[in-house]
Design an enzyme around this catalytic site. Structure first.
Site, short mmCIF file in Angstrom:
data_model
loop_
_atom_site.label_atom_id
_atom_site.label_comp_id
_atom_site.label_asym_id
_atom_site.label_seq_id
_atom_site.Cartn_x
_atom_site.Cartn_y
_atom_site.Cartn_z
N HIS A 101 0.97 -1.27 -0.01
CA HIS A 101 0.06 -0.12 -0.14
C HIS A 101 0.74 1.21 -0.04
O HIS A 101 1.95 1.21 0.65
CB HIS A 101 -1.00 0.17 1.13
CG HIS A 101 -0.20 -0.04 2.58
ND1 HIS A 101 0.16 -1.68 2.94
CD2 HIS A 101 0.18 0.64 3.49
CE1 HIS A 101 0.85 -1.27 4.00
NE2 HIS A 101 0.79 0.13 4.40
N HIS A 103 0.67 5.39 1.05
CA HIS A 103 0.48 6.20 2.14
C HIS A 103 0.26 7.64 1.13
O HIS A 103 1.30 8.04 0.70
CB HIS A 103 0.97 6.65 3.44
CG HIS A 103 1.06 5.44 4.30
ND1 HIS A 103 0.44 5.48 5.53
CD2 HIS A 103 1.81 4.00 4.14
CE1 HIS A 103 0.59 3.99 5.91
NE2 HIS A 103 1.55 3.57 5.42
#
Ligand code: AMP
Ligand code: ZN
Length: 140
Positions: A101, A103
């Site tokens: 992922h 941010h």
């Protein structure tokens, strides 16, 4: 492939709720539950890959495009004048969710969020040696 116990896979499949901000065929973006700042958003591929070493390069256009779009929207929505993109690989780098992922963290001048302390190489030769060592491990 979805991993059975991966929270982000369960979010991608809709089995666990999230505060969704963007979705397309390949990626999903939703708010981080514990934001550094309001608007802190995570962009994930819908398919499960652990980290940058596992994720295929073919994922790059979808992720790059989502980071641009969502980054711009987060800035407008929060009044930020900039944003950081962070991506952690491995426990020692602070990775806690092992589904890759990115941010997106909205920033304003003087918001007090830390910057990394940077140092110096002791001499030019050491710097060249480190560069040569890294280069020697790259696949040609
Ligand atoms: P990292 O430390 O880079 O692995 O970041 C993982 C992030 O996922 C952290 O910032 C957590 O706050 C966030 N997080 C964990 N579970 C959830 C969830 N169910 N929904 C949204 N964000 C989450
Ligand atoms: Zn997963």
């Amino acid at each position: 492939m979805a991993e059975e116990k991966c929270i982000f896979c369960l979010i991608a499949s809709g089995d666990i709720p999230c505060a969704k901000v963007y979705e397309d065929e390949e990626v999903l973006a939703f708010l981080d539950l514990s934001p550094v700042r309001p608007g802190h958003t995570l962009v994930i591929p819908k398919a499960h890959y652990r980290d940058m070493l596992e994720a295929p390069v073919s994922l790059a256009p979808a992720v790059f495009s989502a980071l641009r779009k969502v980054g711009a929207a987060v800035m407008k929505a929060t009044g930020a004048t900039g944003f950081n993109i962070m991506q952690n690989n491995g426990l020692s780098a602070g990775q806690t969710m092992f589904h890759i992922h990115w941010h997106i963290i909205p920033r304003v001048e003087g918001d007090g969020l830390g910057v990394w302390e940077q140092g110096k190489y002791p001499d030019a030769e050491t710097m060249q040696n480190v560069a040569a060592r890294v280069a020697s491990y790259l696949e040609k």
